[in-house]
Design an enzyme around this catalytic site. Structure first.
Site, short mmCIF file in Angstrom:
data_model
loop_
_atom_site.label_atom_id
_atom_site.label_comp_id
_atom_site.label_asym_id
_atom_site.label_seq_id
_atom_site.Cartn_x
_atom_site.Cartn_y
_atom_site.Cartn_z
N GLU A 193 41.45 41.19 53.35
CA GLU A 193 42.41 40.11 53.65
C GLU A 193 43.77 40.70 54.06
O GLU A 193 44.40 40.24 55.01
CB GLU A 193 42.56 39.26 52.38
N HIS A 202 37.55 42.24 48.85
CA HIS A 202 37.79 41.03 49.67
C HIS A 202 39.29 40.92 49.94
O HIS A 202 39.72 40.69 51.06
CB HIS A 202 37.26 39.80 48.91
#
Length: 486
Positions: free
Chosen positions: A195, A191
């Site tokens: 990002e 994740h």
């Protein structure tokens, strides 16, 4: 009279820890809190009073903290990854009993979580590694939660997590049991890698609009606010629009122009790229974003290099040709969206490869669902990703999902125009360029890899396969070349 036993405990009261504790208490779960530096305990209890007399009970020593929690005890740790986690476990486990559970909510390397889960199991304790995304704001009002490890431990606290997580209409709380072992930490790490890619692509869009399109901060704010009402609707686009509107409180102009162009990092992006290399998964957009951060760190060298190339006659190659601003804004929006699809495709492929290697059986559509709210990469776009995996759970790559494929085809001309414009203007767009190269490589039936394999066989006898005959082959290239020269 001693306070009643609490439902859960939390150790580690930096801002994230404090905010998560207050969130849990606000949802109706009495919570005990502990921190090695006791002033933080008092600060948290005081905040709980001020923010609505929330049921937060502070303890200055680990023993009374542990004893204050109802059995089977559940304690969330929010301390710095690495040695501090081991130290906190050591401090707490001395007072815990069989069946109690520890949850690490930090950004931990997944193998550390697996090691600790085994060590805890030997003591009869349960262990979860839980990714928490959303920053300080998310922790207080609803983060995205990625718990992995003991399913039994997850069941202990599922009722709490379902209420504490971000709530998204139509798709529910942003939490799910991710899978066994260190899968929760691994998914949070990827994740964060996605990002990194997202932030770099947005920065490149900003650079092209500002440097080539000559947009002012006011215009940039309006553009990003407008984008945030369409397909790019997301937390990162929203905060980018906000940033362009903030005036400098220590001088004239806008604050963004005074921020030093040096990006920090804590390591999750680097871990993501290392994992990609180990698993032989191409993640060029995420890698480009990491390299961009490394290069930004050489500020002093870049200042000197700029002088060298200027004095060598390499001036500013940004042309003074008038630019059709509206056309540029539209092209950059399309390029950003197409490049973003590639970045997410790479992250999802990495999660799938690890899931297969470890036997985690991770559900990519469910991960997209829990990222729709609370977390830093939350975006309307994730709903499309979830639907793509709903249509086909075994989708080889997001790029070949019929809907995403069509979106890329519709945007590829604009994407190529933006990358060419940037190159011709001397502006680096490593993320957008890497995404385009990834797309162009992935969609081509035949790549020049045949030549590379022939070179490997020439100098190292590594053999090669043929397109027309089964089997492995080796050719004495050197001898044949020598004969043909003679």
């Amino acid at each position: 009279m001693a306070p009643p036993k609490t439902r859960i405990g939390l150790a580690g009261l930096a801002v994230m820890g404090q905010n998560l504790a207050l969130n849990i208490a606000e949802k109706g779960f009495p919570i005990s809190v502990y921190n090695r530096t006791t002033s933080k305990v008092d600060e948290t209890v005081e905040r709980a009073k001020q923010e609505g007399n929330l049921p937060v009970y502070g303890y200055h020593d680990p023993e009374s903290f542990v004893q204050s929690i109802q059995k089977p005890r559940v304690i969330i740790m929010l301390v710095k990854a690495g040695a501090p986690v081991d130290q906190t476990i050591k401090t707490l486990s001395g007072y815990l009993e069989k069946g109690d559970c520890i949850i690490d909510g930090g950004n931990e390397w997944y193998e550390n979580t697996e090691r600790r889960e085994k060590a805890m199991a030997e003591l009869g304790l349960l262990y979860l590694g839980m990714g928490v995304s959303g920053g300080e704001e998310g922790a207080r009002n609803g983060p995205s939660l990625m718990p992995g490890g003991s399913f039994e431990a997850y069941k202990y606290i599922e009722d709490i997590l379902l209420k504490v997580a971000a709530q998204v209409p139509d798709s529910g709380p942003c939490v799910t049991y991710v899978g066994k072992g260190g899968s929760g930490n691994f998914v949070k790490m990827i994740h964060n890698g996605i990002e990194y890619g997202d932030m770099q692509l947005i920065a490149e869009a900003y650079d092209v609009l500002k440097s080539v399109g000559k947009l002012s901060n006011e215009e940039l704010q309006n553009v990003f606010a407008e984008w945030n009402r369409g397909e790019l609707l997301s937390f990162l686009i929203e905060i980018t629009a906000d940033i362009f509107g903030i005036k400098d409180d220590k001088g004239d102009g806008y604050l963004v122009d005074k921020v030093l162009d040096k990006t920090g990092m804590k390591g999750t992006g680097k871990w993501t790229v290392q994992q990609a290399a180990e698993l032989s998964v191409a993640t060029p957009t995420i890698e480009a974003s990491l390299d961009a951060r490394f290069l930004s760190g050489f500020k002093e060298e870049r200042v000197e290099a700029a002088k060298v190339f200027k004095s060598g006659g390499f001036g500013d190659i940004l042309s003074d040709q008038p630019v059709d601003k509206q056309k540029l804004i539209d092209d950059v929006r399309k390029a950003l969206y197409a490049a973003k699809i590639c970045s997410y495709a790479q992250g999802m492929n990495l999660i799938r490869a690890k899931s297969i290697e470890k036997g985690w059986d991770l559900k990519l559509g469910e991960l997209a669902r829990i990222w729709k709210g609370g977390c830093i990469i939350r975006a309307i776009f994730l709903d499309r990703i979830k639907k793509a995996y709903d249509r086909n759970a075994n989708l080889a790559n997001l790029l070949v999902d019929p809907e995403f494929a069509k979106e890329i085809i519709d945007r590829q001309s604009a994407w190529r125009r933006v990358v060419c414009l940037a190159i011709n203007s001397g502006i680096s767009t490593p993320g957008m360029s890497a995404s385009l190269a990834y797309f162009d490589s992935y969609r081509r039936e035949r790549l020049p890899a045949n030549l590379v394999q022939a070179q490997r066989d020439y100098f190292g006898a590594h053999t090669y396969e043929r397109t027309d005959i089964e089997g492995s082959f080796h050719t004495e290239w050197f001898k044949l070349a020598k004969q043909s020269r003679s």
